[in-house]
Design an enzyme around this catalytic site. Sequence first.
Site, PDB file in Angstrom:
ATOM      1  N   HIS A 145     -90.652 -28.319  49.483  1.00  0.00           N
ATOM      2  CA  HIS A 145     -91.220 -26.985  49.703  1.00  0.00           C
ATOM      3  C   HIS A 145     -91.644 -26.899  51.171  1.00  0.00           C
ATOM      4  O   HIS A 145     -92.559 -27.603  51.593  1.00  0.00           O
ATOM      5  CB  HIS A 145     -92.423 -26.820  48.770  1.00  0.00           C
ATOM      6  CG  HIS A 145     -93.052 -25.458  48.810  1.00  0.00           C
ATOM      7  ND1 HIS A 145     -94.061 -25.092  47.957  1.00  0.00           N
ATOM      8  CD2 HIS A 145     -92.836 -24.370  49.605  1.00  0.00           C
ATOM      9  CE1 HIS A 145     -94.430 -23.846  48.206  1.00  0.00           C
ATOM     10  NE2 HIS A 145     -93.704 -23.389  49.206  1.00  0.00           N
TER      11      HIS A 145
ATOM     12  N   THR B 159     -98.920 -24.238  44.273  1.00  0.00           N
ATOM     13  CA  THR B 159     -98.391 -22.915  43.914  1.00  0.00           C
ATOM     14  C   THR B 159     -99.037 -22.416  42.618  1.00  0.00           C
ATOM     15  O   THR B 159     -98.812 -22.981  41.555  1.00  0.00           O
ATOM     16  CB  THR B 159     -96.856 -22.994  43.743  1.00  0.00           C
ATOM     17  OG1 THR B 159     -96.323 -23.785  44.799  1.00  0.00           O
ATOM     18  CG2 THR B 159     -96.240 -21.618  43.746  1.00  0.00           C
TER      19      THR B 159
ATOM     20  N   GLU C 293     -87.627 -25.138  48.214  1.00  0.00           N
ATOM     21  CA  GLU C 293     -88.565 -24.111  47.745  1.00  0.00           C
ATOM     22  C   GLU C 293     -89.129 -23.410  48.967  1.00  0.00           C
ATOM     23  O   GLU C 293     -89.513 -24.069  49.940  1.00  0.00           O
ATOM     24  CB  GLU C 293     -89.719 -24.749  46.982  1.00  0.00           C
ATOM     25  CG  GLU C 293     -89.326 -25.390  45.686  1.00  0.00           C
ATOM     26  CD  GLU C 293     -90.509 -26.105  45.050  1.00  0.00           C
ATOM     27  OE1 GLU C 293     -91.631 -26.048  45.588  1.00  0.00           O
ATOM     28  OE2 GLU C 293     -90.298 -26.745  44.024  1.00  0.00           O
TER      29      GLU C 293
ATOM     30  N   GLU D 215     -86.775 -20.646  37.553  1.00  0.00           N
ATOM     31  CA  GLU D 215     -87.600 -21.809  37.209  1.00  0.00           C
ATOM     32  C   GLU D 215     -88.877 -21.263  36.576  1.00  0.00           C
ATOM     33  O   GLU D 215     -89.604 -20.473  37.197  1.00  0.00           O
ATOM     34  CB  GLU D 215     -87.933 -22.638  38.458  1.00  0.00           C
ATOM     35  CG  GLU D 215     -88.808 -23.842  38.117  1.00  0.00           C
ATOM     36  CD  GLU D 215     -89.019 -24.796  39.281  1.00  0.00           C
ATOM     37  OE1 GLU D 215     -88.179 -24.851  40.205  1.00  0.00           O
ATOM     38  OE2 GLU D 215     -90.055 -25.494  39.270  1.00  0.00           O
TER      39      GLU D 215
ATOM     40  N   HIS E 235     -95.361 -34.582  48.481  1.00  0.00           N
ATOM     41  CA  HIS E 235     -96.627 -35.288  48.684  1.00  0.00           C
ATOM     42  C   HIS E 235     -96.472 -36.634  49.381  1.00  0.00           C
ATOM     43  O   HIS E 235     -97.470 -37.237  49.785  1.00  0.00           O
ATOM     44  CB  HIS E 235     -97.410 -35.356  47.375  1.00  0.00           C
ATOM     45  CG  HIS E 235     -97.821 -33.985  46.941  1.00  0.00           C
ATOM     46  ND1 HIS E 235     -98.523 -33.127  47.769  1.00  0.00           N
ATOM     47  CD2 HIS E 235     -97.581 -33.279  45.809  1.00  0.00           C
ATOM     48  CE1 HIS E 235     -98.702 -31.969  47.151  1.00  0.00           C
ATOM     49  NE2 HIS E 235     -98.137 -32.042  45.960  1.00  0.00           N
TER      50      HIS E 235
ATOM     51  N   ASN F  88     -89.635 -33.820  43.457  1.00  0.00           N
ATOM     52  CA  ASN F  88     -90.275 -33.124  44.573  1.00  0.00           C
ATOM     53  C   ASN F  88     -91.023 -34.157  45.423  1.00  0.00           C
ATOM     54  O   ASN F  88     -91.930 -34.838  44.927  1.00  0.00           O
ATOM     55  CB  ASN F  88     -91.229 -32.063  44.018  1.00  0.00           C
ATOM     56  CG  ASN F  88     -91.903 -31.270  45.118  1.00  0.00           C
ATOM     57  OD1 ASN F  88     -92.363 -31.847  46.101  1.00  0.00           O
ATOM     58  ND2 ASN F  88     -91.973 -29.968  44.961  1.00  0.00           N
TER      59      ASN F  88
ATOM     60  N   ARG G  31     -97.983 -27.742  55.722  1.00  0.00           N
ATOM     61  CA  ARG G  31     -99.003 -28.759  55.411  1.00  0.00           C
ATOM     62  C   ARG G  31     -98.391 -30.093  54.981  1.00  0.00           C
ATOM     63  O   ARG G  31     -99.053 -31.109  55.033  1.00  0.00           O
ATOM     64  CB  ARG G  31     -99.968 -28.262  54.343  1.00  0.00           C
ATOM     65  CG  ARG G  31     -99.355 -28.119  52.980  1.00  0.00           C
ATOM     66  CD  ARG G  31    -100.372 -27.754  51.927  1.00  0.00           C
ATOM     67  NE  ARG G  31    -100.847 -26.389  52.056  1.00  0.00           N
ATOM     68  CZ  ARG G  31    -101.439 -25.722  51.076  1.00  0.00           C
ATOM     69  NH1 ARG G  31    -101.648 -26.327  49.922  1.00  0.00           N
ATOM     70  NH2 ARG G  31    -101.828 -24.485  51.223  1.00  0.00           N
TER      71      ARG G  31
ATOM     72  N   ARG H 124     -93.639 -25.092  53.339  1.00  0.00           N
ATOM     73  CA  ARG H 124     -94.693 -24.071  53.250  1.00  0.00           C
ATOM     74  C   ARG H 124     -94.903 -23.402  54.601  1.00  0.00           C
ATOM     75  O   ARG H 124     -94.661 -24.003  55.652  1.00  0.00           O
ATOM     76  CB  ARG H 124     -96.012 -24.712  52.773  1.00  0.00           C
ATOM     77  CG  ARG H 124     -95.971 -25.180  51.334  1.00  0.00           C
ATOM     78  CD  ARG H 124     -97.353 -25.588  50.873  1.00  0.00           C
ATOM     79  NE  ARG H 124     -98.204 -24.438  50.673  1.00  0.00           N
ATOM     80  CZ  ARG H 124     -98.519 -23.928  49.479  1.00  0.00           C
ATOM     81  NH1 ARG H 124     -98.084 -24.487  48.375  1.00  0.00           N
ATOM     82  NH2 ARG H 124     -99.288 -22.875  49.388  1.00  0.00           N
TER      83      ARG H 124
ATOM     84  N   HIS I 213     -93.924 -27.645  37.426  1.00  0.00           N
ATOM     85  CA  HIS I 213     -95.319 -27.520  37.846  1.00  0.00           C
ATOM     86  C   HIS I 213     -96.264 -28.177  36.850  1.00  0.00           C
ATOM     87  O   HIS I 213     -96.310 -27.787  35.682  1.00  0.00           O
ATOM     88  CB  HIS I 213     -95.771 -26.082  38.081  1.00  0.00           C
ATOM     89  CG  HIS I 213     -96.856 -26.027  39.108  1.00  0.00           C
ATOM     90  ND1 HIS I 213     -98.167 -26.280  38.795  1.00  0.00           N
ATOM     91  CD2 HIS I 213     -96.817 -25.834  40.436  1.00  0.00           C
ATOM     92  CE1 HIS I 213     -98.885 -26.228  39.883  1.00  0.00           C
ATOM     93  NE2 HIS I 213     -98.095 -25.956  40.906  1.00  0.00           N
TER      94      HIS I 213
HETATM   95  N1  PXP Z   1     -91.638 -26.397  41.005  1.00  0.00           N
HETATM   96  C1  PXP Z   1     -92.156 -25.557  41.926  1.00  0.00           C
HETATM   97  C2  PXP Z   1     -91.466 -24.250  42.146  1.00  0.00           C
HETATM   98  C3  PXP Z   1     -93.284 -25.911  42.682  1.00  0.00           C
HETATM   99  O1  PXP Z   1     -93.778 -25.051  43.593  1.00  0.00           O
HETATM  100  C4  PXP Z   1     -93.865 -27.182  42.484  1.00  0.00           C
HETATM  101  C5  PXP Z   1     -95.057 -27.579  43.294  1.00  0.00           C
HETATM  102  O2  PXP Z   1     -94.699 -27.658  44.626  1.00  0.00           O
HETATM  103  C6  PXP Z   1     -93.281 -28.034  41.531  1.00  0.00           C
HETATM  104  C7  PXP Z   1     -92.195 -27.613  40.784  1.00  0.00           C
HETATM  105  C8  PXP Z   1     -93.800 -29.416  41.291  1.00  0.00           C
HETATM  106  O3  PXP Z   1     -95.079 -29.370  40.781  1.00  0.00           O
HETATM  107  P1  PXP Z   1     -95.897 -30.722  40.593  1.00  0.00           P
HETATM  108  O4  PXP Z   1     -96.124 -31.290  41.956  1.00  0.00           O
HETATM  109  O5  PXP Z   1     -97.147 -30.270  39.919  1.00  0.00           O
HETATM  110  O6  PXP Z   1     -95.050 -31.621  39.744  1.00  0.00           O
END
Ligand code: PXP
Length: 254
Positions: free
Chosen positions: A53, A111, A80, A161, A20, A17, A59, A55, A201
């Site tokens: 994602h 999330t 996402e 998921e 960030h 992901n 952001r 959003r 997550h």
């Molecule tokens: N999976 C989903 C569905 C999420 O919403 C997120 C956070 O955006 C993640 C995985 C990844 O989470 P993390 O950034 O805590 O690894």
Amino acid sequence: MNAGICADRRPPRLGVNIDHIATLRQARRTVEPDPVWGAALAELGGADLITVHLREDRRHIQERDVRILRETVQVPLNLEMAVDPEITAFARKCAPHQVTLVPEKRAEVTTEGGLDVIGQLPRVRDCINQLNEDGLVVSLFIDPDERQIEASAALGVPAVELHTGRYADAKTPAEQVAELDQLTKAVNFAHERHLAVHVGHGLTYRNVSPVAAIPLVEELNIGHSIVARSLMVGFKEAVAEMKRLIDLARMRGF
Ligand code: PXP
């Protein structure tokens, strides 16, 4: 074919992901760092898919990112998104390889909790139907809860998921073991209902191995921890380190 039996023997996929990277860019509303570059490095580090994602408040990831990633990324792109008409229309145009429906609250930092499929059944069903019209593969991000898994299976999606936040936030080893146990039961429960099982997550280099070792988990989506480590060791290396941990955990059964 029973996807789970095959998944049992293969290492799970790592979805990286890259939200960030975009968070840092948006902190200055500038053009760097570019998540598109991050995606290329993630692929070189061994990412099996790229996750973003989009959003509602934009952001971090922007439409421009998703459009370019859709053109450039060579592994599957997992988008996402909230159950939202505007973003659904965008997803249908962009046609990512997978759409993961997630809950979204504007004020949240990240999330929090899974999608309440039972509580929002008509909205979720309508969104899935629209995405299915374009042949998009839909996964639902839910808590490791049997009722939510049942409701997801009844909607006919191929994958869920499971939210690993409670496991990741466990304060004591005993709590962590209990959450891992609940997660493992939920993975098996979903698999018995013919759902492919993804997790994500709050997973980090410290806590990922027991989750990666759960035999029927097919995909882990990890963001914050990889991006954080990449500031120290570079993005490609950070992805490669996570990939090695996951492969090793599955091989050794943790
Ligand atoms: N999976 C989903 C569905 C999420 O919403 C997120 C956070 O955006 C993640 C995985 C990844 O989470 P993390 O950034 O805590 O690894």
